[in-house]
Write an enzyme that holds these catalytic residues in place. Structure first.
Site, PDB file in Angstrom:
ATOM      1  N   GLU A  51      -6.037   9.757  -9.492  1.00  0.00           N
ATOM      2  CA  GLU A  51      -7.124   9.776  -8.511  1.00  0.00           C
ATOM      3  C   GLU A  51      -8.412   9.340  -9.193  1.00  0.00           C
ATOM      4  O   GLU A  51      -8.701   9.750 -10.316  1.00  0.00           O
ATOM      5  CB  GLU A  51      -7.329  11.175  -7.931  1.00  0.00           C
ATOM      6  CG  GLU A  51      -8.503  11.230  -6.938  1.00  0.00           C
ATOM      7  CD  GLU A  51      -8.776  12.619  -6.407  1.00  0.00           C
ATOM      8  OE1 GLU A  51      -8.034  13.036  -5.504  1.00  0.00           O
ATOM      9  OE2 GLU A  51      -9.701  13.288  -6.900  1.00  0.00           O
ATOM     10  N   THR A 107     -11.220   8.563  -3.619  1.00  0.00           N
ATOM     11  CA  THR A 107     -11.808   9.553  -2.716  1.00  0.00           C
ATOM     12  C   THR A 107     -12.822   8.916  -1.769  1.00  0.00           C
ATOM     13  O   THR A 107     -13.304   7.804  -1.987  1.00  0.00           O
ATOM     14  CB  THR A 107     -12.467  10.702  -3.495  1.00  0.00           C
ATOM     15  OG1 THR A 107     -13.569  10.177  -4.263  1.00  0.00           O
ATOM     16  CG2 THR A 107     -11.480  11.368  -4.435  1.00  0.00           C
ATOM     17  N   TYR A 108     -13.140   9.667  -0.736  1.00  0.00           N
ATOM     18  CA  TYR A 108     -14.001   9.178   0.340  1.00  0.00           C
ATOM     19  C   TYR A 108     -15.455   9.577   0.150  1.00  0.00           C
ATOM     20  O   TYR A 108     -16.332   9.034   0.775  1.00  0.00           O
ATOM     21  CB  TYR A 108     -13.461   9.715   1.667  1.00  0.00           C
ATOM     22  CG  TYR A 108     -14.058   9.112   2.919  1.00  0.00           C
ATOM     23  CD1 TYR A 108     -13.930   7.756   3.198  1.00  0.00           C
ATOM     24  CD2 TYR A 108     -14.710   9.908   3.851  1.00  0.00           C
ATOM     25  CE1 TYR A 108     -14.448   7.198   4.357  1.00  0.00           C
ATOM     26  CE2 TYR A 108     -15.228   9.370   5.021  1.00  0.00           C
ATOM     27  CZ  TYR A 108     -15.095   8.018   5.274  1.00  0.00           C
ATOM     28  OH  TYR A 108     -15.599   7.481   6.425  1.00  0.00           O
ATOM     29  N   GLY A 127     -11.912  17.432   5.079  1.00  0.00           N
ATOM     30  CA  GLY A 127     -13.123  17.316   4.267  1.00  0.00           C
ATOM     31  C   GLY A 127     -13.783  18.662   4.081  1.00  0.00           C
ATOM     32  O   GLY A 127     -13.611  19.584   4.896  1.00  0.00           O
ATOM     33  N   ALA A 139      -7.547  18.556  10.049  1.00  0.00           N
ATOM     34  CA  ALA A 139      -6.951  17.324   9.525  1.00  0.00           C
ATOM     35  C   ALA A 139      -5.857  16.776  10.442  1.00  0.00           C
ATOM     36  O   ALA A 139      -5.678  15.564  10.543  1.00  0.00           O
ATOM     37  CB  ALA A 139      -6.399  17.571   8.125  1.00  0.00           C
ATOM     38  N   GLN A 174     -16.001  23.036 -16.390  1.00  0.00           N
ATOM     39  CA  GLN A 174     -15.376  22.520 -15.172  1.00  0.00           C
ATOM     40  C   GLN A 174     -14.627  23.596 -14.406  1.00  0.00           C
ATOM     41  O   GLN A 174     -14.507  23.538 -13.188  1.00  0.00           O
ATOM     42  CB  GLN A 174     -14.322  21.456 -15.524  1.00  0.00           C
ATOM     43  CG  GLN A 174     -14.806  20.104 -15.923  1.00  0.00           C
ATOM     44  CD  GLN A 174     -13.604  19.227 -16.242  1.00  0.00           C
ATOM     45  OE1 GLN A 174     -13.113  19.214 -17.344  1.00  0.00           O
ATOM     46  NE2 GLN A 174     -13.127  18.503 -15.249  1.00  0.00           N
ATOM     47  N   LYS A 200     -11.787   9.390 -16.065  1.00  0.00           N
ATOM     48  CA  LYS A 200     -11.743   9.355 -17.531  1.00  0.00           C
ATOM     49  C   LYS A 200     -10.471   8.632 -17.986  1.00  0.00           C
ATOM     50  O   LYS A 200      -9.401   9.244 -18.111  1.00  0.00           O
ATOM     51  CB  LYS A 200     -11.785  10.774 -18.091  1.00  0.00           C
ATOM     52  CG  LYS A 200     -13.082  11.506 -17.772  1.00  0.00           C
ATOM     53  CD  LYS A 200     -13.040  12.942 -18.267  1.00  0.00           C
ATOM     54  CE  LYS A 200     -14.339  13.674 -17.931  1.00  0.00           C
ATOM     55  NZ  LYS A 200     -14.280  15.103 -18.332  1.00  0.00           N
TER      56      LYS A 200
END
Length: 288
Positions: free
Chosen positions: A17, A48-49, A107, A124, A211, A271
């Site tokens: 992703e 992603t959006y 979302g 969704a 993170q 990354k």
């Protein structure tokens, strides 16, 4: 190529992703990231959006860059803050650009956002129905191995997931998790409820101890004691924590594959070096 066809061959697949930039001036940098990641030959790459669709125009641009590199793109599409007209405009754009795979998502709820009676999309599955009514698209959805944060129970969560799948989903991609046992239990419950589409396991390599809190909140996942100890021991040393996080994610994937989970999706956080090191650690296994 459609993702459902990629998943049909029963071979091990690893996909990545990526996310588009927030500013157009950074689009070349993101394309450079894509070019590096393509070298590791992922089965497909999702893009992603953006929060509340803020980078929707960039998503198609990045999907095109993925496709130009010879890799199948999977475009995320969120609906909560969109109108029916906006969704159909995006679908027209994707179709015109030859992007035939969509991950249909409600979302995240933006801060201070209030649902109202004029809201066209609430869930969704409504977006899944919209896309499927057009035909031509391969459509995936998201699932939570450790329960959607807005569900009251696992029973309710699986029931809602079943409803979404029955709208015509071709596959599911899980939110990140750090405890494989949680995924195995979730997979068993899906089988009991006859949720029979492929379930891709989502793995996020935690290379920075900072993170983890935000990541865990978004996916509603628990942090195993084993990983807590890794952060306690190595969290203050960025280079060591990065290596430990990559090793932990790689070991997760090896265990998943040993238990019959052939489809893995890596949340790369853009990354390329992290994705590359994981793929190196899996090279013989993927080609078995």
């Amino acid at each position: 190529m459609k993702v459902k066809e990629i998943l049909k061959n029963k071979k091990v697949t690893v996909s990545f992703e990526v996310f588009p930039p927030k500013e157009w001036t950074k689009i070349a940098d993101t394309k450079a990231v894509i070019s590096e990641m393509i070298k590791d030959k992922p089965a497909f790459m999702s893009v992603t959006y953006g929060a509340a669709g803020t980078t929707s125009g960039f998503t198609t641009e990045i999907a095109n860059a993925i496709k130009a590199g010879g890799v199948t793109p999977l475009s995320h599409l969120t609906c909560l803050t969109s109108t029916k007209e906006k969704i159909n405009t995006v679908l027209d754009e994707l179709e015109a650009n030859g992007v035939e795979n969509i991950l249909a998502l409600r979302g995240d709820i933006p801060k201070d956002f209030v649902m109202n009676e004029n809201q066209y999309y609430h869930h969704a599955y409504e977006l899944v129905n919209e896309i499927k009514s057009r035909g031509g698209f391969c459509v995936g959805g998201a699932c939570y191995p450790e329960i959607h944060p807005e569900s009251s129970s696992r029973v309710e969560d699986i029931a809602r997931l079943k409803e979404k799948v029955d709208c015509g989903l071709d596959f599911l991609t899980s939110q990140m998790f750090f405890d494989n046992d949680a995924f195995y239990k979730f997979r068993e419950m899906c089988a009991i409820k006859e949720i029979n589409v492929p379930i891709i396991a989502g793995i996020m390599p935690i290379t920075n101890a900072n993170q983890i809190k935000r990541s865990a909140e978004l996916s509603n996942c628990t942090i195993p004691k084993k990983f807590e100890k890794i952060m306690e021991r190595f969290g203050e040393n960025p280079s060591v924590m990065k290596q430990a996080g990559i090793i932990y994610a790689t070991e997760q994937i090896i265990d998943l594959m040993a238990n019959g989970v052939n489809n893995i999706h890596i949340y790369t956080m853009n990354k390329p070096d992290v994705a590359h090191q994981i793929m190196e650690g899996l090279s013989a296994i993927i080609n078995e």
